[in-house]
Design a protein around this motif. Structure first.
Motif, PDB file in Angstrom:
ATOM      1  N   VAL A 191       5.786  18.389   4.205  1.00 55.18           N
ATOM      2  CA  VAL A 191       6.969  17.563   3.967  1.00 55.18           C
ATOM      3  C   VAL A 191       7.393  16.859   5.249  1.00 55.18           C
ATOM      4  O   VAL A 191       7.719  15.661   5.255  1.00 55.18           O
ATOM      5  CB  VAL A 191       8.122  18.423   3.401  1.00 55.18           C
ATOM      6  N   ARG A 192       7.349  17.567   6.364  1.00 59.28           N
ATOM      7  CA  ARG A 192       7.753  16.967   7.631  1.00 59.28           C
ATOM      8  C   ARG A 192       6.765  15.882   8.061  1.00 59.28           C
ATOM      9  O   ARG A 192       7.156  14.821   8.555  1.00 59.28           O
ATOM     10  CB  ARG A 192       7.856  18.044   8.708  1.00 59.28           C
ATOM     11  N   LEU A 193       5.467  16.128   7.845  1.00 61.59           N
ATOM     12  CA  LEU A 193       4.478  15.127   8.217  1.00 61.59           C
ATOM     13  C   LEU A 193       4.613  13.868   7.366  1.00 61.59           C
ATOM     14  O   LEU A 193       4.582  12.734   7.886  1.00 61.59           O
ATOM     15  CB  LEU A 193       3.074  15.711   8.077  1.00 61.59           C
ATOM     16  N   VAL A 194       4.740  14.035   6.052  1.00 62.56           N
ATOM     17  CA  VAL A 194       4.851  12.871   5.164  1.00 62.56           C
ATOM     18  C   VAL A 194       6.143  12.114   5.445  1.00 62.56           C
ATOM     19  O   VAL A 194       6.186  10.871   5.406  1.00 62.56           O
ATOM     20  CB  VAL A 194       4.770  13.313   3.697  1.00 62.56           C
ATOM     21  N   SER A 195       7.219  12.832   5.745  1.00 61.58           N
ATOM     22  CA  SER A 195       8.478  12.164   6.096  1.00 61.58           C
ATOM     23  C   SER A 195       8.316  11.344   7.369  1.00 61.58           C
ATOM     24  O   SER A 195       8.817  10.211   7.468  1.00 61.58           O
ATOM     25  CB  SER A 195       9.588  13.200   6.270  1.00 61.58           C
ATOM     26  N   ALA A 196       7.631  11.915   8.344  1.00 64.33           N
ATOM     27  CA  ALA A 196       7.404  11.188   9.595  1.00 64.33           C
ATOM     28  C   ALA A 196       6.559   9.938   9.362  1.00 64.33           C
ATOM     29  O   ALA A 196       6.830   8.863   9.929  1.00 64.33           O
ATOM     30  CB  ALA A 196       6.729  12.104  10.610  1.00 64.33           C
ATOM     31  N   VAL A 197       5.529  10.052   8.519  1.00 69.35           N
ATOM     32  CA  VAL A 197       4.697   8.891   8.203  1.00 69.35           C
ATOM     33  C   VAL A 197       5.514   7.817   7.495  1.00 69.35           C
ATOM     34  O   VAL A 197       5.367   6.610   7.765  1.00 69.35           O
ATOM     35  CB  VAL A 197       3.491   9.323   7.355  1.00 69.35           C
ATOM     36  N   SER A 198       6.402   8.214   6.595  1.00 66.42           N
ATOM     37  CA  SER A 198       7.249   7.250   5.880  1.00 66.42           C
ATOM     38  C   SER A 198       8.143   6.503   6.854  1.00 66.42           C
ATOM     39  O   SER A 198       8.291   5.279   6.779  1.00 66.42           O
ATOM     40  CB  SER A 198       8.102   7.974   4.832  1.00 66.42           C
ATOM     41  N   VAL A 199       8.745   7.228   7.786  1.00 68.23           N
ATOM     42  CA  VAL A 199       9.619   6.579   8.766  1.00 68.23           C
ATOM     43  C   VAL A 199       8.816   5.623   9.651  1.00 68.23           C
ATOM     44  O   VAL A 199       9.271   4.531   9.991  1.00 68.23           O
ATOM     45  CB  VAL A 199      10.343   7.645   9.613  1.00 68.23           C
TER      46      VAL A 199
END
Length: 353
Positions: A191-199
């Protein structure tokens, strides 16, 4: 080629824009569907992955912990085992695939309304030609796509490195962690990785949306000559329109001359204007204009009237006053009723005599 591009300084007309859209030439950002798909994956990880993953992991653990319970004596047993694993995997991945599919379609519809353009799917040699491929790669658009890919790589790599660096101690301690807590840790890290990629991709997607619109409008620009040619095409060539007007006038003139023998009388002034009137109570309540004309046409109307023994009445004031207010094959205006009626009485009286 550069001169041709420099001459295209005018914004595209509505017709060219509609033609481009009908041909499938529409502004489309490839980054938007990717970004929306990443958001869909993030929603799945946050809201559905835990509920979907627990049953899947339990069945997978059953296979790993008790392999003796599964019979693999024949190929049929192996087929059943593969089928069961595929079914469980499909149950776990199906929501992900549906979310990604819906997200990609929604992003495409958001940019442009869907339409079917057969020309876009027809095979073209330029799409597989090495020469055309190299020209696309080393074109301005090719360098722009390379820049976007490099930006994505650096942005996503940097954000991922920052997230993994912050959790490096937890990642190292995974080998000492109770296996029961491993899925929860992996889910949180994902979740943290995908959130970072989205940002990291938000700025790229916003810029790409604006750039595709600007580039599309720039490619559709027209030169002043193209605007003139399009106007001629839509409105008609002035020479052709003049020729058509001339033909229409000739046809109308012939019809007028053919109708003059039916006239009751001719109003004249005396050579410059002529109006042919017909009055029959069984046809109309007011006199009807059969023909009118000036100069040579007026003389021709009078010649036909004399050949057919139609009375020609000379009234300069009335003829000039009526000429601009009457139309062919229509009755005269009401303000001329009294004056014309007096002349008709005079003409009919002479005919009876």
């Amino acid at each position: 080629m550069s001169d041709d591009k420099e001459s295209k300084t005018e914004a595209a007309s509505d017709k060219k824009i509609s033609d481009a859209i009908a041909q499938g030439n529409i502004p489309f950002s490839r980054e938007a569907p990717i970004f929306v798909s990443i958001l869909g994956l993030l929603l799945f990880l946050v809201f559905l992955a835990r509920d979907q993953g627990v049953p899947f992991l339990q069945r997978l653990a059953l296979l790993l912990e008790q392999p003796r319970n599964f019979s693999l004596e024949t190929s049929r047993d192996a087929t059943h085992l593969v089928y069961a694993l595929s079914l469980e995997m499909g149950r776990f991945l199906l929501p992900v695939l549906l979310i990604l599919l819906v997200s990609g379609i929604a992003a495409s519809i958001f940019q442009n309304a869907p339409r079917i353009v057969l020309d876009r799917i027809q095979p073209q040699w330029s799409r597989i030609s090495p020469v055309s491929g190299w020209s696309r790669i080393f074109s301005v658009q090719g360098f722009i796509e390379f820049g976007k890919s490099l930006f994505k790589f650096l942005a996503i790599g940097s954000m991922s490195f920052m997230v993994l660096s912050a959790d490096r101690h937890e990642i190292v301690n995974v080998m000492f962690m109770d296996p029961i807590g491993l899925p929860e840790f992996l889910l949180t890290l994902s979740v943290r990785l995908v959130s970072a990629v989205s940002v990291a991709t938000i700025a790229l997607v916003a810029g790409d949306l604006v750039w595709t619109r600007v580039r599309w409008q720039r490619d559709l620009r027209m030169s002043k000559q193209e605007l003139k040619d399009e106007f001629k095409q839509m409105e008609g060539d002035p020479l052709v329109k003049a020729k058509m007007r001339s033909i229409a006038k000739d046809r109308l003139r012939k019809q007028m001359m053919a109708a003059v023998p039916r006239a009751t009388m001719i109003l004249a002034n005396p050579t410059h204007y002529a109006i042919a009137l017909r009055y029959d109570q069984s046809e109309n309540d007011a006199p009807m204009v059969l023909a009118k004309g000036t100069d040579l046409i007026a003389l021709r109307i009078r010649e036909i009237a004399e050949k057919n023994r139609i009375e020609v009445v000379i009234d300069k004031a009335l003829t000039r006053a009526m000429y601009d207010h009457v139309e062919i094959n229509q009755t005269i205006p009401a303000e001329f009723y009294r004056a014309v009626a007096n002349l008709l009485v005079y003409v009919m009286t002479r005919k009876r005599r």
